[in-house]
Design an enzyme around this catalytic site. Sequence first.
Site, PDB file in Angstrom:
ATOM      1  N   GLY A 290      19.979  30.051  72.982  1.00 49.64           N
ATOM      2  CA  GLY A 290      19.713  30.014  71.550  1.00 49.64           C
ATOM      3  C   GLY A 290      20.908  30.479  70.753  1.00 49.64           C
ATOM      4  O   GLY A 290      21.882  31.009  71.305  1.00 49.64           O
ATOM      5  N   PRO A 291      20.869  30.301  69.435  1.00 48.52           N
ATOM      6  CA  PRO A 291      21.971  30.747  68.573  1.00 48.52           C
ATOM      7  C   PRO A 291      22.107  32.265  68.596  1.00 48.52           C
ATOM      8  O   PRO A 291      21.180  32.979  68.986  1.00 48.52           O
ATOM      9  CB  PRO A 291      21.559  30.235  67.182  1.00 48.52           C
TER      10      PRO A 291
ATOM     11  N   GLY B 219      21.911  36.013  67.463  1.00 53.79           N
ATOM     12  CA  GLY B 219      21.030  36.751  66.563  1.00 53.79           C
ATOM     13  C   GLY B 219      19.572  36.376  66.623  1.00 53.79           C
ATOM     14  O   GLY B 219      18.766  36.915  65.857  1.00 53.79           O
ATOM     15  N   THR B 220      19.190  35.463  67.514  1.00 58.21           N
ATOM     16  CA  THR B 220      17.784  35.043  67.580  1.00 58.21           C
ATOM     17  C   THR B 220      16.927  35.997  68.402  1.00 58.21           C
ATOM     18  O   THR B 220      15.710  35.844  68.415  1.00 58.21           O
ATOM     19  CB  THR B 220      17.685  33.629  68.169  1.00 58.21           C
TER      20      THR B 220
ATOM     21  N   THR C 107      18.521  39.146  73.793  1.00 54.54           N
ATOM     22  CA  THR C 107      18.560  40.451  74.461  1.00 54.54           C
ATOM     23  C   THR C 107      17.287  41.244  74.182  1.00 54.54           C
ATOM     24  O   THR C 107      16.735  41.899  75.072  1.00 54.54           O
ATOM     25  CB  THR C 107      19.794  41.239  73.994  1.00 54.54           C
TER      26      THR C 107
ATOM     27  N   HIS D 206      29.947  24.266  35.118  1.00 61.49           N
ATOM     28  CA  HIS D 206      29.908  23.896  36.535  1.00 61.49           C
ATOM     29  C   HIS D 206      28.560  24.274  37.159  1.00 61.49           C
ATOM     30  O   HIS D 206      27.921  23.445  37.835  1.00 61.49           O
ATOM     31  CB  HIS D 206      31.050  24.598  37.275  1.00 61.49           C
ATOM     32  N   GLU D 207      28.125  25.504  36.938  1.00 58.92           N
ATOM     33  CA  GLU D 207      26.872  25.959  37.548  1.00 58.92           C
ATOM     34  C   GLU D 207      25.655  25.291  36.909  1.00 58.92           C
ATOM     35  O   GLU D 207      24.698  24.929  37.609  1.00 58.92           O
ATOM     36  CB  GLU D 207      26.758  27.489  37.443  1.00 58.92           C
TER      37      GLU D 207
ATOM     38  N   ASP E  33      31.681  22.932  47.491  1.00 58.57           N
ATOM     39  CA  ASP E  33      30.673  21.892  47.264  1.00 58.57           C
ATOM     40  C   ASP E  33      31.087  20.585  47.926  1.00 58.57           C
ATOM     41  O   ASP E  33      30.255  19.888  48.531  1.00 58.57           O
ATOM     42  CB  ASP E  33      30.482  21.678  45.763  1.00 58.57           C
TER      43      ASP E  33
END
Length: 727
Positions: free
Chosen positions: A263-264, A266-267, A270, A484-485, A562
């Site tokens: 898995g990735p 931090g999932t 351990t 822009h935002e 973006d």
Amino acid sequence: MAGPLKPNDPDRREDPNGGDDDKKRNPLGFFSIVLWAVLLVFLLQMCRSTVENAAVQTVPYSDFYQWVVKGYVAEVKLESSVYTFTLKEDAPPLKELLDQMEDAYGSGALGGLFNQFDRQDLENAASSSIKFHVGPVPYEKLIDDLLENGVTFYSDPVTQEEYMVSAVVSYVVPIVLMVVAMLFIYRYMFKKMGSGGGFGGIGGVGKSNAKVYVEKKTGVTFRDVAGQDEAKESLEEIIDFLHNPGKYTEIGAKLPKGALLVGPPGTGKTLLAKAVAGEANVPFFSISGSDFVEMFVGVGASRVRDLFKEASKMAPCIIFIDEIDTIGKSRDNRMGGNDEREQTLNQLLAELDGFDPGKGVIVLGATNRPEVLDKALLRPGRFDRRITIDRPNLAGRLATLQVHTRKIKLAEDVDLNKIALATAGCVGADLANLVNEAALRAVRKGRRLVTQEDLLASFEFVIAGSEKKNSVLTEFERKLVAYHEVGHAMVAYKQKNAEPVQKITIVPHTEGSLGYTLLMPEEDKTNLRTREELMAKITVSMGGRAAEEVVMNTMTNGASQDIQEATSIARNMVAMYGMSEEFGMMALGSVRNQYLDGGYGLDCAQDTAAVMDKAVKAVLDVCYKDAVEVIRANREDMDKVVAYLLEKETITGGEMVAILEGRDPALVEGAYTSTRAKPQLPGDVEPPARHIHIVDEPIPMPDPSDGAAEDEEAEKDTDGTPRDSGE
């Protein structure tokens, strides 16, 4: 608890004569230590003698006798083995020696050193420090010649006791101290690292560095792991086998020797392995793949053997090897290979084949790069099961947040469902960090409870960093960032398949952004998206640059992130998702690192890749054109929102909608309201039901025989007027 077995360990081997193996030593080992100590002491004595005699000149006895007769000798020390004497300052032999020293100092690199001293200083130092040795020759007239020439001679009296003490101090005491020190070091290493011969036992180089947690000491159970229900179900069978092995062996079933957690980062791979050990109440060996790698060839293999040897003594138990791809990479000779890593892998494969599964030794491995593992490691009989621990879905994130907020004092307004929706794509470690940051923010604000605003603000802190307090922008820059935002927000608001706008800010943040638009999904869309939703996402990303060109007639580098995001989505649509007219269902690439960066490599010719780039550009052009049309069609509304944003610097999606609908944005309640939230303004709160009238007089029961009158009354309100059919 790690290391050798304790004295009360049931697996400790006892000697038939009453002593155990640890106390019963080979006598040759002690004699070898003594021999080494004697040799070291004699070497030290020889080195000391060499240093002391470095400034002593040895001369023949004939020269010594002539110098005595000529009156050159100043003092003589008579000993049984050697005569030591010094010369007078004006003796010609001493002057010849000084001339030789002057030539040596005056030439080469030592010339500068000699120039710092004059000859008189050198003569004074030489006459007092330079000594001469001569071997004794039996000659009866030597004493008379010494007396006749005024030579001072003497001999130090040494008694038998002093000689013995000198010998003991010089040789016996150092040997004893050396033996004691070596025995202490040997016993300490033996107890600390465990018994073992050869090079691997010295200093514990070949010993396993695994941390051992005995039963109930991991402190983690399945109650502490949330969002991985499928993985927990796969591991429950292993726990049941460790508890009830007879139920499986009776029918002839064998437990899988190993399970690979994939898995990735931090999932919770351990954490899940520790939870398995905590649920099973068995010892848990935890070691990283890098702990096997050393610069010495064969050390990693020795550590693998020692790890499985210790685990077999404490069976049933669990061995957890984290980052197993460090030693489990595919073996090849394309780049010369790595002998140490390949030997470690070969030993691991042999140990997985060799141990008896009936003992209850389970091997768990964790990695986020399963594509690089050796095929022999993944075959049945070694790592039989592959358990995927992926990013949690909406329900998993909600359960994870509930676990991490178990000890956090939450306010009544906290809605974890909304936080779970906002954190799409986050793993368990991200959610734990988010909750902790929210608690820290509550403390900084002087509160004793964590509010919903704290959780959402900590989410923004994780993705955008903290605000830059001292950042100063010019009026033109602030206006440019605002358009822009708002361009992003306006395009998202007008797009049917886009996510609602939660927040717009033009406050610079530490992650490099001068402002950002926060979009919040209404439902979990991490795994499945339609083509329309992907196109809408690209169009929203293009909204900022479109606003810059349409309103400000310029371009800035603020749209770089973006553009990268939009290009990545468009490239995936063409190369991976089969959403282009040019290639249709043809896959042009394959994923290389599925659980890390998610990148892929092209599996097509260069000419095809060039055509693919044109298809990607076509998708981007269509989306940019749509964004420009939205900006031009809503230019007046954008000016109103930008004016309010320049005044407040941070507004919510609900305030933006209020401006577009002609309402007062100051009346919008809630620090985080999206563009799709139903407005809750003062005075607009409706009663729960319109046609309920509360009376304080008794209502008579109707007459059952008068059915017609009852039907007629039902067509009228309480005031006697006919009821409208539309109500």
